[in-house]
Each structure stands twice: as structure tokens, then as C-alpha cells.
Design an enzyme around this catalytic site. Structure first.
Site, short mmCIF file in Angstrom:
data_model
loop_
_atom_site.label_atom_id
_atom_site.label_comp_id
_atom_site.label_asym_id
_atom_site.label_seq_id
_atom_site.Cartn_x
_atom_site.Cartn_y
_atom_site.Cartn_z
N GLU A 1 0.80 -1.22 0.00
CA GLU A 1 0.00 0.00 0.00
C GLU A 1 0.84 1.27 0.00
O GLU A 1 0.39 2.32 -0.46
CB GLU A 1 -0.97 0.01 1.18
CG GLU A 1 -2.11 -1.00 1.06
CD GLU A 1 -1.76 -2.35 1.67
OE1 GLU A 1 -0.57 -2.59 1.97
OE2 GLU A 1 -2.68 -3.18 1.86
N MET B 1 24.61 8.74 1.19
CA MET B 1 24.53 10.04 1.81
C MET B 1 24.86 9.97 3.30
O MET B 1 25.52 10.87 3.84
CB MET B 1 23.13 10.64 1.60
CG MET B 1 22.99 12.05 2.12
SD MET B 1 24.21 13.15 1.40
CE MET B 1 23.33 13.76 -0.03
N LYS C 1 -17.28 -0.43 6.40
CA LYS C 1 -17.83 -1.41 5.47
C LYS C 1 -19.35 -1.29 5.30
O LYS C 1 -19.87 -1.30 4.19
CB LYS C 1 -17.48 -2.82 5.96
CG LYS C 1 -17.95 -3.90 5.00
CD LYS C 1 -17.40 -5.26 5.39
CE LYS C 1 -17.69 -6.27 4.29
NZ LYS C 1 -17.10 -7.58 4.57
N PHE D 1 -11.17 -6.60 14.59
CA PHE D 1 -10.15 -7.16 13.70
C PHE D 1 -9.81 -6.16 12.59
O PHE D 1 -10.70 -5.62 11.94
CB PHE D 1 -10.64 -8.48 13.09
CG PHE D 1 -9.67 -9.04 12.08
CD1 PHE D 1 -8.40 -9.46 12.49
CD2 PHE D 1 -10.00 -9.14 10.75
CE1 PHE D 1 -7.49 -9.96 11.57
CE2 PHE D 1 -9.10 -9.64 9.81
CZ PHE D 1 -7.84 -10.05 10.23
N GLN D 2 -8.53 -5.89 12.42
CA GLN D 2 -8.03 -4.96 11.41
C GLN D 2 -8.60 -3.55 11.57
O GLN D 2 -8.83 -2.85 10.59
CB GLN D 2 -8.25 -5.49 10.00
CG GLN D 2 -7.38 -6.71 9.73
CD GLN D 2 -7.28 -7.06 8.26
OE1 GLN D 2 -8.21 -6.84 7.50
NE2 GLN D 2 -6.15 -7.62 7.88
C1 LIG Z 1 12.80 5.72 4.72
C2 LIG Z 1 14.09 6.36 5.03
N1 LIG Z 1 14.93 5.79 5.93
C3 LIG Z 1 16.12 6.37 6.20
C4 LIG Z 1 16.49 7.53 5.59
C5 LIG Z 1 17.83 8.18 5.90
N2 LIG Z 1 18.69 8.22 4.70
C6 LIG Z 1 18.81 9.32 3.93
S1 LIG Z 1 19.78 9.07 2.59
C7 LIG Z 1 20.09 7.49 3.04
C8 LIG Z 1 20.96 6.61 2.19
C9 LIG Z 1 20.34 6.24 0.92
O1 LIG Z 1 21.11 5.23 0.32
P1 LIG Z 1 20.97 4.90 -1.20
O2 LIG Z 1 19.55 4.70 -1.56
O3 LIG Z 1 21.91 3.80 -1.56
O4 LIG Z 1 21.39 6.27 -1.89
P2 LIG Z 1 22.82 6.95 -2.04
O5 LIG Z 1 22.91 8.03 -1.03
O6 LIG Z 1 23.86 5.90 -1.86
O7 LIG Z 1 22.77 7.51 -3.43
C10 LIG Z 1 19.42 7.17 4.24
C11 LIG Z 1 19.52 5.88 4.92
C12 LIG Z 1 15.57 8.09 4.68
N3 LIG Z 1 15.81 9.25 4.04
N4 LIG Z 1 14.40 7.49 4.39
#
Ligand SMILES: Cc1ncc(C[n+]2csc(CCOP(=O)(O)OP(=O)(O)O)c2C)c(N)n1
Ligand SMILES: [Mg+2]
Lengths: 166, 562
Positions: B49, B476, B161, B111-112
Site C-alpha cells: 500500500e 549520503m 464497510k 479485527f483490522q
Molecule cells: C525511509 C528512510 N529511511 C532512512 C532515511 C535516511 N537516509 C537518507 S539518505 C540514506 C541513504 C540512501 O542510500 P541509497 O539509496 O543507496 O542512496 P545513495 O545516497 O547511496 O545515493 C538514508 C539511509 C531516509 N531518508 N528514508
């Protein structure tokens, strides 16, 4: 600074939660909040007492306005208004205390709404100053419990020269 | 005509012009699904979802129409929360319909059951629980209206529902009764005039624009405004595409990973015209040193955005498009304009020096560079594709190196920064615009967050291309660890992951792995012609960093430059 805000909202379920959630979610304070239906049962009025710097108050008012169910927001602090609060005070009253309590209640135009051999419950309405004054005078006599409604407030019809008959 | 709630639901959606629903069924929405069985509204069955909410969001961002998702109660509904919060932060109009347990069970821990109205109150523009079949049509009308007007945003409609089973007379209301909701569109005439005076009295103007330009469809007006004033323009992440990326007056993005020229320009400007932007902390850095010498005019549809973070000199509440049109009209007749343009020549010379001394760049090494991949994508699509991103370095490099030329071509989670957004958003975008080239520029971490939607893409032949900039890291976060945490790469190693080529294959999509520069263009070309969704695993330089970078909370002029 302290502000009294009058909020007119649609009388729908969940509206109070939206208002409360706005305050808690953004870290604003609520000192008191009272809410009830107006003459038009589809509309409710809330009186909210809050405090914060001008910038925060400005945000609070804008955010309240932004709620879909908000019809009107007025910061009463900056307009002429009357405000009242009701308080129930349970006070020890035995022996000679009893007459002293009755005298104070009379002076401040309160009412005794419950009596027991050693307590009275006093009902008192007024603005903050008056309630504060009464509580100060009653404390030495033994205040056991208080319940306050929180403020209700209304804008004055005429914005000058009016008399606040406390 | 009398009909059951489910039918009223579908008829109401038709009245709103809904052609596509992104959804996932469950017990309490079965009456609705029964109705959809013979409806001509297209239904895309997602695999999670969260995907449905992001697809509806992607659909909305590229079309400007309201995106629609439909899910069941409880877990179905809670799975959409991230999608709602994403749309809320970026002001995207979607309506998410959630099934609810029957009214007599609401509040019983049935439920749910989940109190989705309570849960989503702070991440929706508004939400509704429908308690009576008679209210379905009216509520749907209001939900769509609230979602798309004013500052747009997501709306949840929760439908028990029994309400979908009960019958009522169907008539779709013509009017909206929302006594408390009257968005302001027209800017205050006097404020507009005053702002023109202020702008024309300045010598170092900068126009700073955000997502409000895109959502109000004001890019033409912005173009005219900038051309009249001959004033430089910088965009927020959300504003990219609102002004042509190759235009000589364009400074690029500002903020944490903004260009040197953009950040220097806002630091030294004496007149900042902010339009449809909200002075987010990723944009301003240290707020006390943001545009310190500037007078500020702030145009925004949302009064709460004004003077929230930065005190402004002239606030104008209203729709960016109509306000800019009004300003352009006044400017054209203004005798001071010529002198103003002449007087700001020195400023533009200085800006051009900044642009030339510090362009966006990267160092060539033997390895494949992520920026190089994005440049080739740009070269190949000539800026005409719809580009979505995940979150992280992939997102910032895309914002820097893809020169967006048109509004509604850049789809990214700006405010919430939701990893896993880009792929389902790309599917939603491509469903809305089947003819468009849609590419998700992804990270190896992010893509794994909603990879299950590959099945959806294959099933409905939604041939998006996913370009994974695979650096084997949560890049990042690793970059922050590298710069600010003594290179202690705590739990950011992503090298353990599936073989993306095999994974694509397993889903019935097409996969490629690319390691060499020379293979980038040919593989991209093939991918764009593919009759299947494509995953490309670009094995890029592992420890490449995004520059410039303003450390969190520092002043914009304190950029780290590689
Ligand atoms: C749902 C979620 N969890 C954690 C983060 C924290 N976060 C920001 S950038 C990042 C790394 C992303 O890694 P990747 O998709 O490999 O991208 P890259 O920076 O390597 O291009 C994380 C963990 C986030 N933005 N969103
Ligand atoms: Mg990565």
C-alpha cells in the site's frame, strides 16, 4: 506573553482533537481551553488561553485559521473583551472558620453549593484577578481542592468606555 | 437513483474525473471492489500500500490532477502513512480512501481496526470518517476540493464497510459547503505595488522559487518576471523545472547541496524575492546568516509559511501565478525598469564570475562516476523525460546534473526525504503519461524499499527505467560519517544485496549491469526502447561525495567544495 484566543469552529467530531493536536504537535502551550456549542448548534466556540512570544502567537493564530473546520479566530488580547472563569473550591470550615468563609463568600458574591460538617464547596465566578484574590484569602483557612473551568471570553460590543462589572 | 454506498463511491469518483485508482483490496472494501469489477475506472493493483500512495502522488505531480489510492482498513491503511506524510510535506494533492470496520465495531479494537483518522491527522491536509451512506457523495466532493485547492495536500477518507453496503439516493452535489475553508488567491494589490517599488530600488536582486511555482502552474509567469527584471533565479529542490535549467539567468539549486553561485548570490543579495518557497532549513542553513543584507518579499499561498522561519519585509498571500501576472503587468509599464536593469549589471557580472570559478563538477578517476551517468541520461533525453529519484546522493546529483527544463518533470520527495519513493512514483507518473519517458534515478539502498512494485510495473506493462547508482553504500549517510564522524561507517555498508540483473529477470523485467563508461549510453539507449520495465545496475564509484556541501546548521557561505 499570555493571549486569550476565541476560536469559532464547525461543531463536528474530531475538531477538538485537531486543535489539541495542533498545539501538541508543534510544541505550543495550552493554559486552558473551554469549548461548547453556540446559539447555532452546528457551530462551537472555544476559548483558548496560551502563551508565547509574538512570533509563536502569530503562528498559532495562522495555524488555527488553516484548520479546515475553523470558521473564525480572534485574538481577544488585542481587542476589548470580558473574560470569566468559574471555580469550585472545597474549603475546610469548622468552628469559627465557618463564619469567616461565609463572610468572604458574601463579599466576593460567591455561593455555597455543598455543605458538610467541616467543609463548604464554594462556587465563584470572576476574572483571574478576583479568583486569585479569593484563593489567597481562603488558603490560610484550608483549601482542600479546587476545580476551574478555564476561561471563557467574549468580545465587547463597544470597544471603549464600557464597564467591566466584575 | 437509489444505490449502495459502493456504487455511490464509484459514481462519485467518476464525477471527479478519476480515471485511475492505485489500490489493494481487503475485507472491508469488498463491496467497493465488487463495484470496480465492472467499472471502467482503471485499477492498478500494487504490491504494497505504500506503493499505492506514492503512485497516486507521482500521478498527481506530473498531471496536476488529484491522485487516488484505495486500501483496506488496519494494516492497509497504516501502510499508506509514509505516502501521506510524503505528499503532505510536498503539498501534493492525493485522496487516499481507506476501508474501515463496520460503524458498530468502530472503537472496539475490532479485527483490522486502526484509528486512521487519528493516526493521519497530522500528516494530511484534512481527513474524514464517513458514518452514513448519505454523506459519501458530499464527502468525496469536499475531499477532492480540499486536496487540490489552496495549498494542495493529501486527504484521507475513511469508509466503514456497512456504509458501502447501505443504500441511499445518489446525487452529486454542485456546491461545496465549507464555511471555514476559503483559500486566498488574489494577492493584496497594495502589497504588490509596494513590492515592485522595493525590487526596483534594489541593485542585487535574486529570485528564489520553490514548489509553489510548479503547483500553481506559474512557470511562464516566472520566466517573464525574470526576463523583465533580468534577475537571476535560484530554485529549491521542489522548485526545479519551474525555470529552465539552461537559462543564463539560472543559478541552479540553493541550499545544502546548492551551487556555489546560488549560495553566494543569496548571501550577498540586497533583494530576495521568494515565491512559493518556505525557507526550509535545508535551504537556509544557519538562519541568522541567511540573506543577511536582503530585503525580502515573500509570495505564498499559505499564510503559515510566511514569517515562520525568516522575518519578511513584504508578505503577499495568494496564488503565485496570478500575483506574478499582476507584477509583470505593472513592471512592463514601469519607467524605472530600464534603469534598474542597468544598475544591476555589476551584480550579474559578479554572479557570472562565481558561476565560472565554481561550476558543478567532479573528478574523473578510472571508475564510473554517478554524475557521469546522470549527464548521459540528460544528454539522451534532452531534458524531456520525467525524472524521479530516491533519496540520498542519487537525489542530490540528479538535482545538480540534470538540467530540468520544464515544470512537472522532476518528481522527488523533498520535504520528507522518503527512500523508496522514486520507483512507485515513477510508475504512477508513467501510468498517467504512458507516452513519456520515465526514469527513476535510484540508490542501491532506496530501491530495495519498494522493489516489490517491479511486479506491478511488469503486470501493467508500465515500462519505466530504474537507473540504480549502485555505490554499495547508504551513500549520503556514509558521506556524513566520512565528513563528521571520523570515517566510522557505522551500518551504512550495503554491499550485501541481491543481484539486480537476476532480480529483474525473476520479476519478468529486464536487467543490465554497467561498469564501464563506454557502456552507459548504449545500455541507456536500449533501455529506453525496451518493451519491459528495466533495472540498470550502474556500478559507480563507491565513496564519491556530493559537493558543494553546507554542513548542517552552518551558514550558506561556509560551503565545502570537494
Ligand atoms: C525511509 C528512510 N529511511 C532512512 C532515511 C535516511 N537516509 C537518507 S539518505 C540514506 C541513504 C540512501 O542510500 P541509497 O539509496 O543507496 O542512496 P545513495 O545516497 O547511496 O545515493 C538514508 C539511509 C531516509 N531518508 N528514508
Ligand atoms: Mg547507495
Amino acid at each position: 506573553m499570555r493571549h486569550t484566543i476565541s476560536l469559532t469552529v464547525e461543531n463536528k467530531f474530531g475538531v477538538l482533537a485537531r486543535v489539541a493536536g495542533l498545539f501538541s504537535g508543534r510544541g505550543y502551550n495550552i493554559e486552558s481551553l473551554s469549548v461548547a456549542e453556540t446559539l447555532d448548534p452546528s457551530v462551537s466556540k472555544m476559548t483558548i488561553v496560551t502563551n508565547g512570544e509574538d512570533k509563536i502567537i502569530e503562528q498559532i493564530i495562522k495555524q488555527l485559521n488553516k484548520l479546515i473546520n475553523t470558521i473564525k479566530v480572534v485574538d481577544l488580547t488585542v481587542t476589548g473583551h470580558v473574560e470569566r472563569e468559574m471555580v469550585l473550591i472545597k474549603v475546610s470550615a469548622s468552628g469559627e472558620n465557618r463564619t469567616e468563609v461565609l463572610r468572604l463568600v458574601d463579599i466576593f458574591r460567591g455561593k455555597i453549593v455543598d455543605v458538610s460538617p467541616d467543609t463548604f464547596v464554594i462556587e465563584l465566578t470572576g476574572d483571574e484577578e478576583k479568583i486569585g484574590a479569593v484563593l489567597n484569602l481562603l488558603k490560610p483557612l484550608g483549601v482542600k481542592d479546587i476545580v476551574r473551568t478555564g476561561k471563557v471570553a467574549m468580545q465587547r460590543s463597544i470597544q471603549h468606555n464600557s464597564i467591566d462589572n466584575k | 437513483m437509489k444505490m449502495n454506498g459502493a456504487k455511490i463511491f464509484v459514481e462519485s469518483l467518476k464525477k471527479e474525473g478519476v480515471d485511475t485508482i492505485f489500490g489493494y483490496p481487503g475485507g472491508v472494501v469488498l463491496y467497493i471492489y465488487d463495484e470496480l469489477y465492472h467499472s471502467d475506472i482503471k485499477h492498478i493493483l500494487v504490491r504494497h500500500e505504500q506503493g499505492a500512495a506514492h503512485m497516486a502522488d507521482g500521478y498527481a505531480r506530473v498531471t496536476g490532477k488529484v491522485g487516488v489510492a484505495l486500501v483496506t482498513s488496519g494494516p492497509g491503511a497504516t501502510n499508506t502513512v509514509t505516502g501521506l506524510a510524503t505528499a503532505y510535506m510536498d503539498s501534493i494533492p492525493i485522496v487516499v480512501f481507506t476501508g474501515q470496520v463496520p460503524t458498530n465495531l468502530v472503537g472496539n479494537d475490532a479485527f483490522q481496526e486502526a484509528d486512521i483518522v487519528g493516526i493521519t491527522r497530522s500528516c494530511t491536509k484534512h481527513n474524514f470518517l464517513i458514518k452514513n451512506v448519505k454523506d459519501i457523495a458530499k464527502t468525496i466532493k469536499e475531499a477532492f476540493y480540499i486536496a487540490r485547492t489552496g495549498r494542495p495536500g493529501p486527504v484521507v477518507v475513511d469508509i466503514p464497510k456497512d456504509v458501502t453496503m447501505d443504500s441511499a439516493e445518489f446525487s452529486y452535489p454542485d456546491d461545496i459547503e465549507l464555511p471555514g475553508y476559503k483559500p486566498t488567491y488574489e494577492g493584496h494589490t497594495n502589497q504588490i505595488k509596494r513590492s515592485i517599488d522595493m525590487i526596483l530600488a534594489s541593485k542585487k536582486p535574486v529570485i528564489y522559487t520553490g514548489g509553489g511555482i510548479i503547483s500553481s502552474g506559474a512557470s511562464k509567469e516566472l520566466f517573464a518576471f525574470a526576463e523583465l527584471l533580468k534577475a537571476p533565479v535560484t530554485n529549491t529542490l521542489m522548485g526545479l523545472g519551474g525555470f529552465p535549467g539552461e537559462h543564463p539567468l539560472f543559478l541552479g539549486m540553493l541550499g545544502m547541496h546548492g551551487t556555489y553561485a546560488a549560495n553566494m548570490a543569496v548571501t550577498h543579495t540586497d533583494m530576495l524575492v521568494a515565491i512559493g518557497a518556505r525557507f526550509d532549513d535545508r535551504v537556509t542553513g544557519d538562519i541568522s546568516e541567511f540573506a543577511p543584507e536582503a530585503k525580502i518579499v515573500h509570495i505564498d499561498i499559505d499564510p503559515t509559511s510566511i514569517s515562520k522561519n525568516v522575518e519578511v519585509d513584504i508578505p503577499i498571500v495568494g496564488n503565485a501565478k496570478s500575483i506574478l501576472a499582476e507584477m509583470n503587468k505593472l513592471l512592463k509599464q514601469d519607467k524605472r525598469l530600464k534603469g534598474f536593469v542597468r544598475e544591476s549589471e555589476d551584480w550579474k557580472t559578479l554572479i557570472n564570475q562565481w558561476k565560472e570559478s565554481h561550476p558543478l563538477t567532479y573528478k574523473e578517476t578510472g571508475k564510473l562516476k554517478p554524475q557521469f551517468v546522470i549527464e548521459r541520461i540528460y544528454e539522451l533525453t534532452k531534458g524531456n523525460a520525467i525524472i524521479t529519484t530516491e533519496v540520498g546522493q542519487n537525489q542530490m546529483w540528479t538535482a545538480q546534473f540534470y538540467k530540468f527544463g520544464k515544470p512537472r518533470t522532476f518528481v522527488t520527495s523533498g520535504g520528507l526525504g522518503t527512500m523508496g519513493y522514486g520507483f512507485p512514483a515513477a510508475i504512477g507518473a508513467k501510468v498517467a503519461m504512458p507516452e513519456a519517458t520515465v526514469i527513476d534515478i535510484a540508490g542501491d539502498g532506496s530501491i530495495q524499499m519498494n522493489i516489490q512494485e517491479l511486479a506491478t510495473a511488469v503486470q501493467y506493462k508500465v515500462n519505466v527505467v530504474v537507473a540504480i547508482l549502485n555505490n554499495n553504500y547508504l551513500g549520503m549517510v556514509r558521506q556524513w560519517q566520512s565528513l563528521f564522524y571520523g570515517k566510522r561507517y557505522s551500518h551504512t555498508d550495503m554491499s550485501h544485496k541481491p543481484d539486480f540483473v537476476k532480480l529483474a529477470d525473476a520479476y519478468g523485467a529486464k536487467g543490465y549491469a554497467v561498469e564501464k563508461k563506454n557502456d552507459v549510453l548504449p545500455v541507456l539507449k536500449e533501455a529506453l526502447k525496451s518493451k519491459l520495465p528495466v533495472l540498470i545496475d550502474f556500478r559507480v564509484e563507491e565513496e564519491e561525495d556530493v559537493y558543494p556541501m553546507v554542513p548542517s546548521g552552518a551558514s550558506l557561505k561556509k560551503m565545502l567544495l570537494a
